[in-house]
Design a protein around this motif. Structure first.
Motif, PDB file in Angstrom:
ATOM      1  N   ASP A 109       1.028  -1.252   0.047  1.00 26.81           N
ATOM      2  CA  ASP A 109      -0.130  -0.178   0.190  1.00 26.81           C
ATOM      3  C   ASP A 109       0.918   1.258   0.083  1.00 26.81           C
ATOM      4  OD1 ASP A 109      -1.906   1.940   0.112  1.00 26.81           O
ATOM      5  OD2 ASP A 109      -2.876   1.051   1.983  1.00 26.81           O
ATOM      6  N   THR A 110       1.479   1.549  -1.209  1.00 25.80           N
ATOM      7  CA  THR A 110       2.288   2.832  -1.255  1.00 25.80           C
ATOM      8  C   THR A 110       1.779   3.964  -0.759  1.00 25.80           C
ATOM      9  OG1 THR A 110       2.021   2.814  -3.758  1.00 25.80           O
ATOM     10  CG2 THR A 110       3.887   1.522  -2.749  1.00 25.80           C
ATOM     11  N   LEU A 111       0.326   4.146  -1.314  1.00 27.23           N
ATOM     12  CA  LEU A 111      -0.227   5.452  -1.012  1.00 27.23           C
ATOM     13  C   LEU A 111      -0.358   5.739   0.568  1.00 27.23           C
ATOM     14  CD1 LEU A 111      -3.312   5.210  -3.463  1.00 27.23           C
ATOM     15  CD2 LEU A 111      -1.212   6.325  -3.618  1.00 27.23           C
ATOM     16  N   ALA A 112      -0.735   4.737   1.395  1.00 25.07           N
ATOM     17  CA  ALA A 112      -0.483   4.846   2.648  1.00 25.07           C
ATOM     18  C   ALA A 112       0.925   5.045   3.247  1.00 25.07           C
ATOM     19  CB  ALA A 112      -1.327   3.671   3.391  1.00 25.07           C
ATOM     20  N   ILE A 113       1.665   4.478   2.740  1.00 21.81           N
ATOM     21  CA  ILE A 113       3.042   4.718   3.120  1.00 21.81           C
ATOM     22  C   ILE A 113       3.656   6.193   2.887  1.00 21.81           C
ATOM     23  CG2 ILE A 113       5.520   3.993   2.709  1.00 21.81           C
ATOM     24  CD1 ILE A 113       4.650   1.057   2.208  1.00 21.81           C
ATOM     25  N   GLU A 114       3.382   6.532   1.552  1.00 26.34           N
ATOM     26  CA  GLU A 114       3.625   7.973   1.473  1.00 26.34           C
ATOM     27  C   GLU A 114       3.026   8.881   2.236  1.00 26.34           C
ATOM     28  OE1 GLU A 114       5.880   9.026  -0.439  1.00 26.34           O
ATOM     29  OE2 GLU A 114       6.693   6.898  -1.207  1.00 26.34           O
ATOM     30  N   ALA A 115       1.722   8.673   2.631  1.00 31.73           N
ATOM     31  CA  ALA A 115       0.802   9.563   3.451  1.00 31.73           C
ATOM     32  C   ALA A 115       1.281   9.517   4.798  1.00 31.73           C
ATOM     33  CB  ALA A 115      -0.545   9.280   3.253  1.00 31.73           C
ATOM     34  N   ALA A 116       1.914   8.391   5.365  1.00 28.62           N
ATOM     35  CA  ALA A 116       2.505   8.546   6.528  1.00 28.62           C
ATOM     36  C   ALA A 116       3.804   9.206   6.837  1.00 28.62           C
ATOM     37  CB  ALA A 116       2.577   6.971   7.106  1.00 28.62           C
ATOM     38  N   GLY A 117       4.444   9.100   5.652  1.00 25.49           N
ATOM     39  CA  GLY A 117       5.739   9.874   5.835  1.00 25.49           C
ATOM     40  C   GLY A 117       6.750   9.225   6.684  1.00 25.49           C
ATOM     41  N   THR A 118       7.582   9.936   7.125  1.00 26.78           N
ATOM     42  CA  THR A 118       8.558   9.581   8.163  1.00 26.78           C
ATOM     43  C   THR A 118       8.114   9.480   9.517  1.00 26.78           C
ATOM     44  OG1 THR A 118       9.482  11.917   8.564  1.00 26.78           O
ATOM     45  CG2 THR A 118      10.337  10.511   6.802  1.00 26.78           C
ATOM     46  N   GLY A 119       6.733   9.486   9.990  1.00 24.48           N
ATOM     47  CA  GLY A 119       6.088   9.486  11.094  1.00 24.48           C
ATOM     48  C   GLY A 119       6.225   8.318  11.727  1.00 24.48           C
ATOM     49  N   PRO A 120       6.122   7.258  11.086  1.00 29.45           N
ATOM     50  CA  PRO A 120       6.205   5.724  11.817  1.00 29.45           C
ATOM     51  C   PRO A 120       7.634   5.453  12.232  1.00 29.45           C
ATOM     52  CG  PRO A 120       4.843   5.414  10.286  1.00 29.45           C
ATOM     53  CD  PRO A 120       5.285   6.835  10.097  1.00 29.45           C
ATOM     54  N   LEU A 121       8.663   6.045  11.679  1.00 32.01           N
ATOM     55  CA  LEU A 121      10.100   5.733  11.947  1.00 32.01           C
ATOM     56  C   LEU A 121      10.709   6.546  12.913  1.00 32.01           C
ATOM     57  CD1 LEU A 121      12.824   4.499  11.114  1.00 32.01           C
ATOM     58  CD2 LEU A 121      13.271   6.270   9.316  1.00 32.01           C
ATOM     59  N   ARG A 122       9.947   7.949  12.797  1.00 30.57           N
ATOM     60  CA  ARG A 122      10.559   9.035  14.075  1.00 30.57           C
ATOM     61  C   ARG A 122      10.045   8.088  15.215  1.00 30.57           C
ATOM     62  NH1 ARG A 122       8.916  13.261  10.524  1.00 30.57           N
ATOM     63  NH2 ARG A 122       7.145  13.275  11.880  1.00 30.57           N
ATOM     64  N   GLN A 123       8.648   7.682  15.387  1.00 30.10           N
ATOM     65  CA  GLN A 123       8.106   6.997  16.356  1.00 30.10           C
ATOM     66  C   GLN A 123       9.103   5.928  16.955  1.00 30.10           C
ATOM     67  OE1 GLN A 123       4.109   5.672  15.882  1.00 30.10           O
ATOM     68  NE2 GLN A 123       3.815   4.651  17.954  1.00 30.10           N
ATOM     69  N   VAL A 124       9.260   5.004  16.055  1.00 31.20           N
ATOM     70  CA  VAL A 124      10.328   4.098  16.500  1.00 31.20           C
ATOM     71  C   VAL A 124      11.616   4.417  17.217  1.00 31.20           C
ATOM     72  CG1 VAL A 124      11.687   1.919  15.798  1.00 31.20           C
ATOM     73  CG2 VAL A 124       9.329   2.446  15.074  1.00 31.20           C
ATOM     74  N   ILE A 125      12.248   5.458  16.513  1.00 31.55           N
ATOM     75  CA  ILE A 125      13.546   6.082  17.036  1.00 31.55           C
ATOM     76  C   ILE A 125      13.233   6.702  18.559  1.00 31.55           C
ATOM     77  CG2 ILE A 125      15.261   7.887  16.738  1.00 31.55           C
ATOM     78  CD1 ILE A 125      14.792   7.391  13.561  1.00 31.55           C
ATOM     79  N   GLU A 126      12.145   7.585  18.599  1.00 27.82           N
ATOM     80  CA  GLU A 126      11.820   8.305  19.739  1.00 27.82           C
ATOM     81  C   GLU A 126      11.594   6.871  20.967  1.00 27.82           C
ATOM     82  OE1 GLU A 126       8.740  10.896  19.435  1.00 27.82           O
ATOM     83  OE2 GLU A 126       9.901  12.043  18.080  1.00 27.82           O
ATOM     84  N   GLU A 127      10.813   5.769  20.479  1.00 26.03           N
ATOM     85  CA  GLU A 127      10.685   5.032  21.661  1.00 26.03           C
ATOM     86  C   GLU A 127      12.175   4.393  22.060  1.00 26.03           C
ATOM     87  OE1 GLU A 127       8.166   2.198  19.790  1.00 26.03           O
ATOM     88  OE2 GLU A 127       6.365   3.432  19.976  1.00 26.03           O
ATOM     89  N   LEU A 128      12.866   4.106  21.120  1.00 26.65           N
ATOM     90  CA  LEU A 128      14.174   3.480  21.461  1.00 26.65           C
ATOM     91  C   LEU A 128      15.434   4.525  22.099  1.00 26.65           C
ATOM     92  CD1 LEU A 128      14.650   1.130  18.428  1.00 26.65           C
ATOM     93  CD2 LEU A 128      13.867   0.629  20.963  1.00 26.65           C
ATOM     94  N   GLY A 129      14.762   5.702  22.410  1.00 23.62           N
ATOM     95  CA  GLY A 129      15.655   6.634  23.069  1.00 23.62           C
ATOM     96  C   GLY A 129      16.058   7.874  22.055  1.00 23.62           C
ATOM     97  N   GLY A 130      15.627   7.842  20.877  1.00 25.25           N
ATOM     98  CA  GLY A 130      15.809   9.257  20.069  1.00 25.25           C
ATOM     99  C   GLY A 130      17.202   8.926  19.440  1.00 25.25           C
ATOM    100  N   TRP A 131      17.566   9.961  18.654  1.00 26.61           N
ATOM    101  CA  TRP A 131      18.755   9.829  17.866  1.00 26.61           C
ATOM    102  C   TRP A 131      19.800  11.446  17.979  1.00 26.61           C
ATOM    103  CZ3 TRP A 131      18.819  10.225  11.814  1.00 26.61           C
ATOM    104  CH2 TRP A 131      19.885   9.604  11.369  1.00 26.61           C
ATOM    105  N   ARG A 132      21.022  10.852  18.714  1.00 22.90           N
ATOM    106  CA  ARG A 132      21.585  12.417  19.020  1.00 22.90           C
ATOM    107  C   ARG A 132      21.711  13.329  17.658  1.00 22.90           C
ATOM    108  NH1 ARG A 132      25.379  13.186  23.068  1.00 22.90           N
ATOM    109  NH2 ARG A 132      25.426  11.064  23.591  1.00 22.90           N
ATOM    110  N   ILE A 133      21.973  12.726  16.683  1.00 25.16           N
ATOM    111  CA  ILE A 133      21.968  13.539  15.297  1.00 25.16           C
ATOM    112  C   ILE A 133      20.650  14.537  15.336  1.00 25.16           C
ATOM    113  CG2 ILE A 133      22.155  13.706  12.966  1.00 25.16           C
ATOM    114  CD1 ILE A 133      23.927  11.260  13.006  1.00 25.16           C
ATOM    115  N   SER A 134      19.630  13.889  15.582  1.00 29.84           N
ATOM    116  CA  SER A 134      18.544  14.640  15.376  1.00 29.84           C
ATOM    117  C   SER A 134      18.083  15.743  16.733  1.00 29.84           C
ATOM    118  CB  SER A 134      17.141  13.760  15.461  1.00 29.84           C
ATOM    119  OG  SER A 134      17.082  13.187  16.455  1.00 29.84           O
ATOM    120  N   GLY A 135      19.207  15.572  17.615  1.00 28.58           N
ATOM    121  CA  GLY A 135      18.785  16.576  18.768  1.00 28.58           C
ATOM    122  C   GLY A 135      17.890  15.965  19.781  1.00 28.58           C
TER     123      GLY A 135
END
Length: 204
Positions: free
Chosen positions: A138-164
């Motif tokens: 479902d590429t339409l749903a993937i494009e609509a979600a953008g980077t939100g799901p990936l950012r959520q995973v990164i934040e749950e795991l403690g964030g990313w030092r590069i992103s601040g």
């Protein structure tokens, strides 16, 4: 007249008496006929079972394609008792990586199965595979979600030092999240397999 009448025997008297020689011969003949009849019936029954109850050759298009593939991979000019590997796979190198070709065909068959709408049993492995495949396609749903799901995973795991946005989480908590929520172990993977020297012995 009296003498002639006394010498004649009745029909009952002319029958073979049990224990006499004619009676023994008749009994042997009847026994032989009975045994031969049983053997004949048993042979007919075995023949029927082998003809109708045995496995039948597969004549579907998939089986015929596999048969042609394996026949093309072998080399019938080599004696199988001398070099069985060459007999079975002698021409496999001439094809474009037969194992890769089979893997590609299997993936294509699996894709066709997953793309067909079926009423899978709720919670079954088939339904999970179907939902997972559809979520990836479902590429339409993937494009609509953008980077939100990936950012959520990164934040749950403690964030990313590069992103601040980085917080120093407990190592064990992060490892527990990786294993419980995402099914991933970052250091090594453990699995059960056969021992190299003793295939019947499982090892971790």
């Amino acid at each position: 007249m009296g003498t002639l009448w006394s010498q004649e025997s009745t029909p009952e008297e002319r029958l073979p008496v049990e224990g006499s020689r004619p009676w023994a011969v008749a009994r042997r003949v009847l026994t032989a006929i009975l045994i031969l009849g049983l053997l004949l019936c048993f042979s007919v029954l075995l023949f029927y079972n082998f003809q109708n109850c045995g496995p039948r050759p597969c004549e579907t298009s998939v089986c015929l394609d596999l048969r042609d593939h394996y026949l093309a991979s072998g080399n019938t000019s080599v004696a199988p008792c001398t070099d069985f590997f060459s007999f079975a796979c002698g021409r496999a190198k001439e094809t474009n990586n037969s194992f890769q070709e089979l893997a590609t065909k299997n993936k294509n068959r699996l894709r066709r199965i997953l793309e067909v709408q079926n009423s899978w049993h709720p919670g079954s492995g088939e339904e999970k595979a179907f939902q997972f495949y559809n979520s990836c396609m479902d590429t339409l749903a993937i494009e609509a979600a953008g980077t939100g799901p990936l950012r959520q995973v990164i934040e749950e795991l403690g964030g990313w030092r590069i992103s601040g946005k980085w917080t120093s989480l407990n190592f064990n908590r992060t490892l527990r999240l990786l294993m419980s929520q995402y099914g991933h172990f970052p250091f090594f993977r453990a699995y059960l397999g056969p021992h190299p020297a003793s295939p019947h012995t499982p090892v971790i």
